[in-house]
Each structure stands twice: as structure tokens, then as C-alpha cells.
Motif scaffolding. Structure first.
Motif, PDB file in Angstrom:
ATOM      1  N   ILE A  73      20.168  42.383   3.354  1.00 13.48           N
ATOM      2  CA  ILE A  73      21.463  42.663   3.968  1.00 13.48           C
ATOM      3  C   ILE A  73      22.231  43.715   3.175  1.00 13.48           C
ATOM      4  O   ILE A  73      22.936  44.559   3.749  1.00 13.48           O
TER       5      ILE A  73
ATOM      6  N   THR B  31      17.784  41.561   9.196  1.00 14.55           N
ATOM      7  CA  THR B  31      17.726  41.232   7.765  1.00 14.55           C
ATOM      8  C   THR B  31      17.467  39.752   7.550  1.00 14.55           C
ATOM      9  O   THR B  31      16.797  39.365   6.592  1.00 14.55           O
ATOM     10  N   ASP B  32      17.951  38.897   8.439  1.00 16.12           N
ATOM     11  CA  ASP B  32      17.648  37.468   8.330  1.00 16.12           C
ATOM     12  C   ASP B  32      16.153  37.228   8.543  1.00 16.12           C
ATOM     13  O   ASP B  32      15.532  36.428   7.828  1.00 16.12           O
TER      14      ASP B  32
ATOM     15  N   ARG C  28      14.113  38.044   5.510  1.00 15.45           N
ATOM     16  CA  ARG C  28      14.234  37.078   4.420  1.00 15.45           C
ATOM     17  C   ARG C  28      13.198  35.969   4.541  1.00 15.45           C
ATOM     18  O   ARG C  28      12.943  35.254   3.572  1.00 15.45           O
ATOM     19  N   HIS C  29      12.604  35.814   5.723  1.00 13.31           N
ATOM     20  CA  HIS C  29      11.727  34.668   5.961  1.00 13.31           C
ATOM     21  C   HIS C  29      10.285  35.031   6.318  1.00 13.31           C
ATOM     22  O   HIS C  29       9.485  34.128   6.553  1.00 13.31           O
TER      23      HIS C  29
ATOM     24  N   ARG D 278      12.059  30.314  11.743  1.00  8.71           N
ATOM     25  CA  ARG D 278      13.325  31.021  11.559  1.00  8.71           C
ATOM     26  C   ARG D 278      13.135  32.529  11.742  1.00  8.71           C
ATOM     27  O   ARG D 278      13.961  33.203  12.379  1.00  8.71           O
TER      28      ARG D 278
ATOM     29  N   SER E   6      14.862  34.914  14.704  1.00 12.38           N
ATOM     30  CA  SER E   6      15.672  36.085  14.360  1.00 12.38           C
ATOM     31  C   SER E   6      15.049  37.364  14.903  1.00 12.38           C
ATOM     32  O   SER E   6      15.761  38.266  15.367  1.00 12.38           O
TER      33      SER E   6
END
Length: 280
Positions: free
Chosen positions: A30, A77-78, A81-82, A143, A147
Motif C-alpha cells: 500500500i 494491494t490487499d 499481501r496474501h 482472501r 480481493s
């Protein structure tokens, strides 16, 4: 789509994959995204001074695009992250051309040749195959999938809004310059609101890659917006998603993510889809 426009959109695809790769380097995604968008806004300022503002009729489209882009940055960006870039990027980009084509043909009544539609379908099939090949932790995480799916819907939304907005403006360059200058503010403001001034120190430390990412981001989407004023929006949107090929190459060579047989096969399917679109 003429050969010069096609070549320009392919160049835009490479630049898009390059700046997405930078989101996975050094900083939290982010923060890198905020740095890249702010950098693109600063780079676009001299261009805006030359082009001037687009006509008032285009401003509602600009506002809609800015809001959609903000959601896109946060969702993407979320997802990063995963999961790996090699998984997130194809999912996020892959279904957007189909959504864009459906809306453009059904709502805007923009004609698209049957062979072009077939090429778009082949390309998206290849992207789907690449997206769901095994990666970190045995496959895409729920997740990350959610996203990435939201990201795809937002991509389709801002692509259509900007394609129409640039046409309403009568100048792709004035519209693009204004979009990038204003778009550089919301995500940075969001990050500062959530993280405070402490977020600025790591962003300053990554200023060099951030400026490079901003330049790639600006060049990539500026070309796409211009192309949508001289070629059908679905073809531009789909050709731009050849960035998945470049993203895979970057993920393997730079980010050291594994190249699996399914992804290699998917790359060939994507190339076949691009060829089918180009031959229309």
C-alpha cells in the motif's frame, strides 16, 4: 486495431506489468502504491500545463474514474499481501476484458468482430489457467481471490469510464494529464490518514523506484486511454491484458517465483488469443 496502435498497447502492457512488480518490492504494497500514484501525478503536472484542463463535460467521468481507481489500488494491494504476483496479477486482470466487452457491446453498442470476441475469450481462458495454477501455499488464498475479483470489477469499471471520458473530452491527452494529477492525491491522503506521518520515511527511502513506477504507470495508462479513442474499447482492454505475460516473466526472473508447466501452457493460450484479436 491498426498495427501502430496494437504495438503501442503492447508497450503499455509491459509498463503496466513493470510497475506492478515494483509494488512487490521493498515496501509494504500500500505504501509503494501510494508512492507510485503520487509520483505519476507529479510527472503529469508539466503535461497538464501544456494540454490544459479537459472540458467540463468530462469532469464527471474524471471523478468517477478517480473513485474507482482508489478502490482498485486498495483491493490490489490487499491481494498482493496474501498471494504471489504470479497468481494475483492474472486473476485481477484476466476477467476484466470479458466484463468490459460485455458492457461495451450490450450497453454502448460498440461493434466488435466475432473473431475479436473469440480472441478475447481465448486470452481470458489462458489467463484463468495461469491464475489457478499452483503457487504459494498450494494455490490462491481465499482472501487474495476475493480481493483480486473485486480488483477485476474495478478495472472494468474505470476502463469503461475513462474510455468514454476521453472521448467526451475530445482530447485523450488533456483527459489523461488531469486524471493523473488528481489521482495522485487520494491514495496518499488515505495512507497518511491510516498511518500518519510515519509512513513518509519509508516512502522517501524508496523514492527512486517510486518515481520509476510512477513513470511506468503514467505511460502505460496514458497510452491505453489514447488507444481507446482510436480503437474499440474491448480490443484495447484485452490487448493490454497481455501484460500478464510480462508479469509472469518478471515474477520468475526478478521476484524468483516458480514457473510451473501450467503457467507456461497458459502463456501459449494467451498468445493465441492475442494473435486472433490482431488478425481481425
Amino acid at each position: 486495431m491498426s498495427l501502430p496502435v496494437f504495438a503501442a498497447v503492447l508497450a503499455a502492457a509491459f509498463m503496466h506489468a513493470a510497475w506492478n512488480a515494483l509494488v512487490k518490492l521493498r515496501l509494504e504494497p500500500i505504501l509503494t502504491m501510494a508512492l507510485i500514484t503520487a509520483s505519476a501525478g507529479v510527472i503529469a503536472l508539466p503535461a497538464l500545463a501544456l494540454t490544459g484542463l479537459p472540458p467540463v463535460a468530462a469532469w464527471p467521468w474524471l471523478l468517477g474514474s478517480i473513485l474507482l481507481h482508489l478502490g482498485y489500488y486498495i483491493a490490489l494491494t490487499d491481494a498482493y499481501r496474501h498471494a504471489d504476483m504470479g497468481q494475483v496479477y492474472p486473476i485481477a486482470r484476466g476477467s476484466a476484458p470479458l466484463l468490459t466487452t460485455i458492457v461495451t457491446v450490450a450497453v454502448l453498442r460498440e461493434p466488435v468482430a466475432p473473431q475479436a470476441i473469440a480472441g478475447i475469450g481465448i486470452l481470458c481462458g489462458g489467463i484463468a489457467l495461469m491464475a489457478f495454477s499452483r503457487g504459494r501455499a498450494g494455490g490462491p488464498q481465499p482472501r487474495a481471490l476475493a480481493s483480486a475479483a473485486v480488483t477485476a470489477a474495478l478495472i472494468s469499471g474505470y476502463t469503461l469510464v475513462d474510455g468514454i471520458g476521453a472521448r467526451v473530452a475530445g482530447s485523450a491527452h488533456a483527459y489523461s494529464a488531469a486524471l493523473f494529477v488528481v489521482d495522485g492525491v487520494p491514495l496518499l491522503a488515505f495512507v497518511l490518514w491510516r498511518r500518519g506521518r510515519a509512513a513518509l520515511a519509508p516512502m522517501r527511502a524508496a523514492a527512486g523506484p517510486g518515481l520509476l513506477g510512477g513513470l511506468f504507470s503514467l505511460g502505460s495508462y496514458w497510452i491505453a486511454i489514447w488507444a481507446m479513442t482510436v480503437a474499440p474499447i474491448p480490443l484495447v482492454a484485452a490487448t493490454r491484458e497481455s501484460s500478464v505475460l510480462f508479469a509472469t516473466l518478471i515474477a520468475v526472473t526478478v521476484l524468483k517465483e516458480p514457473l510451473l508447466p501450467a503457467r507456461a501452457a497458459a502463456a501459449l493460450v494467451i498468445i493465441a488469443g492475442i494473435a486472433a484479436m490482431r488478425l481481425t
